[in-house]
Design an enzyme around this catalytic site. Structure first.
Site, PDB file in Angstrom:
ATOM      1  N   ASN A  58       1.206  -1.386   0.187  1.00 20.24           N
ATOM      2  CA  ASN A  58      -0.313  -0.017  -0.276  1.00 20.24           C
ATOM      3  C   ASN A  58       1.353   1.310   0.216  1.00 20.24           C
ATOM      4  O   ASN A  58       1.211   2.085   0.855  1.00 20.24           O
ATOM      5  CB  ASN A  58      -1.045   0.195   1.531  1.00 20.24           C
ATOM      6  CG  ASN A  58      -1.402   1.216   1.502  1.00 20.24           C
ATOM      7  OD1 ASN A  58      -1.858   2.048   0.806  1.00 20.24           O
ATOM      8  ND2 ASN A  58      -2.549   1.752   2.608  1.00 20.24           N
ATOM      9  N   TRP A  59       1.149   1.230  -1.162  1.00 20.59           N
ATOM     10  CA  TRP A  59       1.734   2.758  -1.269  1.00 20.59           C
ATOM     11  C   TRP A  59       1.194   4.210  -0.882  1.00 20.59           C
ATOM     12  O   TRP A  59       2.443   5.373  -0.281  1.00 20.59           O
ATOM     13  CB  TRP A  59       1.906   3.300  -2.889  1.00 20.59           C
ATOM     14  CG  TRP A  59       2.472   1.807  -2.995  1.00 20.59           C
ATOM     15  CD1 TRP A  59       3.367   0.808  -2.805  1.00 20.59           C
ATOM     16  CD2 TRP A  59       3.668   2.195  -4.495  1.00 20.59           C
ATOM     17  NE1 TRP A  59       4.063   0.266  -3.787  1.00 20.59           N
ATOM     18  CE2 TRP A  59       3.858   0.634  -4.887  1.00 20.59           C
ATOM     19  CE3 TRP A  59       4.018   2.753  -6.007  1.00 20.59           C
ATOM     20  CZ2 TRP A  59       4.828   1.355  -6.762  1.00 20.59           C
ATOM     21  CZ3 TRP A  59       4.284   3.136  -7.039  1.00 20.59           C
ATOM     22  CH2 TRP A  59       4.595   1.911  -7.086  1.00 20.59           C
ATOM     23  N   LYS A  60      -0.007   4.494  -0.335  1.00 20.00           N
ATOM     24  CA  LYS A  60      -0.455   5.721   0.435  1.00 20.00           C
ATOM     25  C   LYS A  60      -0.001   6.769  -0.913  1.00 20.00           C
ATOM     26  O   LYS A  60      -0.094   6.684  -1.229  1.00 20.00           O
ATOM     27  CB  LYS A  60       0.144   5.989   1.735  1.00 20.00           C
ATOM     28  CG  LYS A  60      -0.472   4.695   2.384  1.00 20.00           C
ATOM     29  CD  LYS A  60       0.481   4.771   3.913  1.00 20.00           C
ATOM     30  CE  LYS A  60       0.146   3.419   4.364  1.00 20.00           C
ATOM     31  NZ  LYS A  60      -0.040   3.634   5.945  1.00 20.00           N
TER      32      LYS A  60
ATOM     33  N   HIS B 130      -9.731   1.365   4.751  1.00 20.30           N
ATOM     34  CA  HIS B 130      -8.294   1.773   5.650  1.00 20.30           C
ATOM     35  C   HIS B 130      -8.047   1.988   6.482  1.00 20.30           C
ATOM     36  O   HIS B 130      -9.117   2.926   6.047  1.00 20.30           O
ATOM     37  CB  HIS B 130      -7.272   2.113   4.688  1.00 20.30           C
ATOM     38  CG  HIS B 130      -6.030   2.485   5.428  1.00 20.30           C
ATOM     39  ND1 HIS B 130      -5.429   3.826   6.147  1.00 20.30           N
ATOM     40  CD2 HIS B 130      -4.748   1.412   5.167  1.00 20.30           C
ATOM     41  CE1 HIS B 130      -4.062   3.009   6.395  1.00 20.30           C
ATOM     42  NE2 HIS B 130      -4.315   1.737   5.649  1.00 20.30           N
TER      43      HIS B 130
ATOM     44  N   GLU C 168      -6.596   4.876   7.980  1.00 27.74           N
ATOM     45  CA  GLU C 168      -6.710   6.361   7.738  1.00 27.74           C
ATOM     46  C   GLU C 168      -7.606   6.848   7.292  1.00 27.74           C
ATOM     47  O   GLU C 168      -8.556   7.647   6.967  1.00 27.74           O
ATOM     48  CB  GLU C 168      -5.316   6.628   6.459  1.00 27.74           C
ATOM     49  CG  GLU C 168      -4.199   5.967   7.690  1.00 27.74           C
ATOM     50  CD  GLU C 168      -3.055   5.666   6.147  1.00 27.74           C
ATOM     51  OE1 GLU C 168      -2.976   5.968   5.363  1.00 27.74           O
ATOM     52  OE2 GLU C 168      -1.609   5.282   7.057  1.00 27.74           O
TER      53      GLU C 168
ATOM     54  N   GLU D  30      -5.626  -5.094  10.615  1.00 28.11           N
ATOM     55  CA  GLU D  30      -4.718  -3.483  10.454  1.00 28.11           C
ATOM     56  C   GLU D  30      -4.721  -2.855  11.827  1.00 28.11           C
ATOM     57  O   GLU D  30      -5.566  -2.177  11.839  1.00 28.11           O
ATOM     58  CB  GLU D  30      -4.390  -2.287   9.848  1.00 28.11           C
ATOM     59  CG  GLU D  30      -4.704  -3.697   7.914  1.00 28.11           C
ATOM     60  CD  GLU D  30      -3.739  -2.161   7.178  1.00 28.11           C
ATOM     61  OE1 GLU D  30      -2.341  -2.481   6.483  1.00 28.11           O
ATOM     62  OE2 GLU D  30      -4.243  -1.158   6.578  1.00 28.11           O
TER      63      GLU D  30
ATOM     64  N   GLY E 267       2.513   1.901  10.880  1.00 27.76           N
ATOM     65  CA  GLY E 267       3.338   3.403  10.931  1.00 27.76           C
ATOM     66  C   GLY E 267       3.728   3.524  12.079  1.00 27.76           C
ATOM     67  O   GLY E 267       4.444   4.645  12.077  1.00 27.76           O
TER      68      GLY E 267
ATOM     69  N   SER F 121       3.449  -2.280  10.560  1.00 29.58           N
ATOM     70  CA  SER F 121       4.606  -2.091  10.674  1.00 29.58           C
ATOM     71  C   SER F 121       5.183  -3.521  10.003  1.00 29.58           C
ATOM     72  O   SER F 121       6.174  -3.829  11.132  1.00 29.58           O
ATOM     73  CB  SER F 121       5.065  -2.016  12.209  1.00 29.58           C
ATOM     74  OG  SER F 121       4.487  -0.235  11.826  1.00 29.58           O
TER      75      SER F 121
ATOM     76  N   GLY G 215       2.755  -1.086   3.803  1.00 29.97           N
ATOM     77  CA  GLY G 215       2.629   0.362   4.447  1.00 29.97           C
ATOM     78  C   GLY G 215       4.301   1.007   3.371  1.00 29.97           C
ATOM     79  O   GLY G 215       4.457   1.190   2.593  1.00 29.97           O
ATOM     80  N   GLY G 216       4.662   1.606   4.587  1.00 24.92           N
ATOM     81  CA  GLY G 216       5.991   2.018   4.536  1.00 24.92           C
ATOM     82  C   GLY G 216       7.401   1.158   3.689  1.00 24.92           C
ATOM     83  O   GLY G 216       7.552   1.646   3.173  1.00 24.92           O
TER      84      GLY G 216
HETATM   85  P1  PGA Z   1       2.875   0.927   7.676  1.00 21.29           P
HETATM   86  O1  PGA Z   1       1.373   0.416   6.323  1.00 21.29           O
HETATM   87  O2  PGA Z   1       3.686  -0.314   6.655  1.00 21.29           O
HETATM   88  O3  PGA Z   1       3.284   1.364   7.036  1.00 21.29           O
HETATM   89  O4  PGA Z   1       2.581   0.444   9.262  1.00 21.29           O
HETATM   90  C1  PGA Z   1       0.559  -0.452   6.599  1.00 21.29           C
HETATM   91  C2  PGA Z   1      -1.137   0.126   6.216  1.00 21.29           C
HETATM   92  O5  PGA Z   1      -1.365   0.639   6.296  1.00 21.29           O
HETATM   93  O6  PGA Z   1      -1.660  -0.619   5.068  1.00 21.29           O
END
Ligand code: PGA
Length: 247
Positions: free
Chosen positions: A8-10, A93, A95, A165, A171, A208, A229-230
């Site tokens: 997930n590149w956000k 998600h 967010e 998640e 994050g 994470s 994500g990251g």
């Molecule tokens: P993260 O994000 O791996 O940076 O914690 C995961 C996500 O939000 O899908």
């Protein structure tokens, strides 16, 4: 068992950056037994499609509107995504829930519309730290499943993927331990069964996840894949996670 490794590149990746990142990823990622999916921003999906043609990497979008078309300024529909070769879409998600006010009711409409359009929703659920500390995590997850999948017929593996998640792990560098995630995800499976869905729906863990914990997470019985994500932005670290079996 085949696993799903999803990035997930956000809000990261202009079209040019996307081309550069994917060209690099392609050199590092060999077709293997697992499914690999990347979720770039909307404006980079066309470039992603071009770069990923003929590869084993599939492409998904990070959000969608439930209507096919119409007066929804600023929104993107399923037919638009499908024309860009998109096969998966993230829905719910944390967010989106937190910063954009997306409610369970809205998410249910998106999930239903995606399934109807033959685009696989990756439906995200997860509890906040406060909910976890007050002992409410399982109630919250159960509500998110109940509301998000309300009125849907029994779903199978081809219809939907779920992603657990925990919000406190996204994050933050704090990962749920593999055992902890596995236990919670076993409860999620039980909840799905209670709602009439099969036990074997694909269930991803996100929060994470990184190269040094990927294998431990993926070796857990109830973890069918990772939503990263990251660590999915750097081609080397994403490729290392795709190749978790060799670690
Ligand atoms: P993260 O994000 O791996 O940076 O914690 C995961 C996500 O939000 O899908």
């Amino acid at each position: 068992m085949k696993k799903i490794i999803a990035g997930n590149w956000k809000m990261n990746g202009t079209p040019d950056e996307t081309r550069e990142r994917l060209e690099k990823m392609k050199t590092l990622i060999e077709p293997g037994e697992d499914e690999v999916i990347v979720f770039p921003p909307f404006v980079s999906l066309a470039v992603a499609r071009e770069c990923l043609a003929g590869t084993a990497i599939a492409c998904g979008a990070q959000n969608v509107h439930y209507a096919e078309k119409g007066a929804y300024t600023g929104e993107i529909s399923l037919p638009m995504l499908r024309e860009l070769g998109v096969r998966y879409v993230l829905i719910g998600h944390s967010e989106r829930r937190q910063h954009f006010g997306e409610t369970d009711e809205l998410l249910q409409k998106k999930v239903a519309a995606a399934i109807e359009a033959n685009v696989v929703p990756v439906f995200c659920i997860g509890e906040t730290l406060a909910e976890r500390e007050s002992g409410m995590a399982l109630n919250v997850l159960s509500r998110q499943i109940e509301e998000g999948l309300r009125d849907l017929p029994p779903l199978n593996k081809d219809h939907i993927i779920l992603a657990y998640e925990p919000v406190w792990a996204i994050g933050t560098g704090v990962t749920a331990t593999p055992e902890d995630a596995n236990t919670t995800m076993a409860s999620i499976r039980d909840t799905l069964v209670l709602k009439g869905h099969p036990k074997n729906l694909s269930l991803l863990y996100g929060g994470s996840a990184k190269p040094d914990n990927a294998a431990a997470l993926l070796n857990m019985q109830n973890i069918d894949g990772l939503l990263i994500g990251g660590a999915s932005l750097e081609p080397e670290s994403f490729a290392a996670m795709v190749h978790w079996r060799e670690s």
